[in-house]
Scaffold this motif. Structure first.
Motif, PDB file in Angstrom:
ATOM      1  N   SER A  52      38.375  38.233  35.803  1.00 34.54           N
ATOM      2  CA  SER A  52      38.164  39.832  36.589  1.00 34.54           C
ATOM      3  C   SER A  52      38.067  39.649  38.086  1.00 34.54           C
ATOM      4  CB  SER A  52      36.969  40.393  36.227  1.00 34.54           C
ATOM      5  OG  SER A  52      36.536  41.591  36.841  1.00 34.54           O
ATOM      6  N   ALA A  53      37.439  38.627  38.639  1.00 33.24           N
ATOM      7  CA  ALA A  53      37.483  38.325  40.172  1.00 33.24           C
ATOM      8  C   ALA A  53      38.903  37.813  40.631  1.00 33.24           C
ATOM      9  CB  ALA A  53      36.305  37.210  40.309  1.00 33.24           C
ATOM     10  N   GLU A  85      41.594  38.938  39.506  1.00 31.77           N
ATOM     11  CA  GLU A  85      42.509  40.285  39.266  1.00 31.77           C
ATOM     12  C   GLU A  85      42.037  41.028  40.471  1.00 31.77           C
ATOM     13  OE1 GLU A  85      41.752  41.313  35.256  1.00 31.77           O
ATOM     14  OE2 GLU A  85      43.417  40.127  34.469  1.00 31.77           O
ATOM     15  N   GLU A  86      40.815  41.153  40.816  1.00 36.53           N
ATOM     16  CA  GLU A  86      40.419  41.697  41.842  1.00 36.53           C
ATOM     17  C   GLU A  86      40.921  41.093  43.400  1.00 36.53           C
ATOM     18  OE1 GLU A  86      36.248  43.303  43.941  1.00 36.53           O
ATOM     19  OE2 GLU A  86      36.445  42.837  41.658  1.00 36.53           O
ATOM     20  N   ASN A  93      43.814  39.489  43.617  1.00 35.38           N
ATOM     21  CA  ASN A  93      45.123  39.868  43.450  1.00 35.38           C
ATOM     22  C   ASN A  93      45.389  41.267  43.970  1.00 35.38           C
ATOM     23  OD1 ASN A  93      46.527  37.465  42.490  1.00 35.38           O
ATOM     24  ND2 ASN A  93      46.415  38.044  40.441  1.00 35.38           N
ATOM     25  N   ARG A  94      44.560  42.156  43.944  1.00 37.19           N
ATOM     26  CA  ARG A  94      45.042  43.419  44.347  1.00 37.19           C
ATOM     27  C   ARG A  94      45.219  43.644  45.901  1.00 37.19           C
ATOM     28  NH1 ARG A  94      40.072  45.337  41.687  1.00 37.19           N
ATOM     29  NH2 ARG A  94      40.368  44.953  39.590  1.00 37.19           N
ATOM     30  N   THR A  95      44.573  42.664  46.445  1.00 41.34           N
ATOM     31  CA  THR A  95      44.831  42.598  48.238  1.00 41.34           C
ATOM     32  C   THR A  95      45.727  41.463  48.502  1.00 41.34           C
ATOM     33  OG1 THR A  95      42.773  41.275  48.235  1.00 41.34           O
ATOM     34  CG2 THR A  95      42.569  43.808  48.346  1.00 41.34           C
ATOM     35  N   LEU A 130      32.181  36.529  45.204  1.00 36.75           N
ATOM     36  CA  LEU A 130      32.554  37.725  44.297  1.00 36.75           C
ATOM     37  C   LEU A 130      32.141  37.086  42.722  1.00 36.75           C
ATOM     38  CD1 LEU A 130      34.055  40.248  43.746  1.00 36.75           C
ATOM     39  CD2 LEU A 130      36.208  39.039  43.540  1.00 36.75           C
ATOM     40  N   LYS A 156      29.437  39.110  40.281  1.00 34.58           N
ATOM     41  CA  LYS A 156      29.648  39.702  39.245  1.00 34.58           C
ATOM     42  C   LYS A 156      28.990  39.131  38.107  1.00 34.58           C
ATOM     43  CE  LYS A 156      34.574  41.074  39.808  1.00 34.58           C
ATOM     44  NZ  LYS A 156      34.573  42.334  39.289  1.00 34.58           N
TER      45      LYS A 156
END
Length: 102
Positions: free
Chosen positions: A11-12, A14-15, A17-19, A52, A56
């Motif tokens: 999840s971290a 993927e988060e 990866n968004r930026t 991060l 989490k």
């Protein structure tokens, strides 16, 4: 517990990866090199990722741990070399925290 930790780590990733312009391939995360030779993070990116993951873990498992402790950075085999090693390290830290709390 390790499956839950893996889900948090992915999840971290993927988060992040968004930026990120150069996306991290999360299709086989266990052997993903995080830092060092062939790693996906430089030192600052690694620190941001670890913070991060700590957040989490605290949010999802109600456990506060430090992944950048003296213990972590002084280990002979870095817990930041791969996702697999990071998960093992986190599991050990969570077990120790539960033992100390008991």
């Amino acid at each position: 517990m390790k499956e839950q930790i893996l889900a948090i780590v992915v999840s971290a990733l993927e988060e992040i990866n968004r930026t990120r312009k150069n996306k991290i391939d999360c299709s086989d995360p266990m052997d993903l090199a995080l830092y060092g030779s062939g790693g996906v993070f430089d030192s600052m990116q690694l620190v941001n990722f670890l913070v991060l993951v700590e957040q989490k873990i605290d949010d999802e498992m109600s456990q506060a741990i430090s992944l950048t402790s003296e213990k972590a950075v002084s280990m002979r085999v870095s817990p930041f070399a791969s996702v697999r090693r990071l998960i093992d390290f986190i599991a050990d830290e969570l077990s120790e925290a539960k033992t100390e709390a008991a």
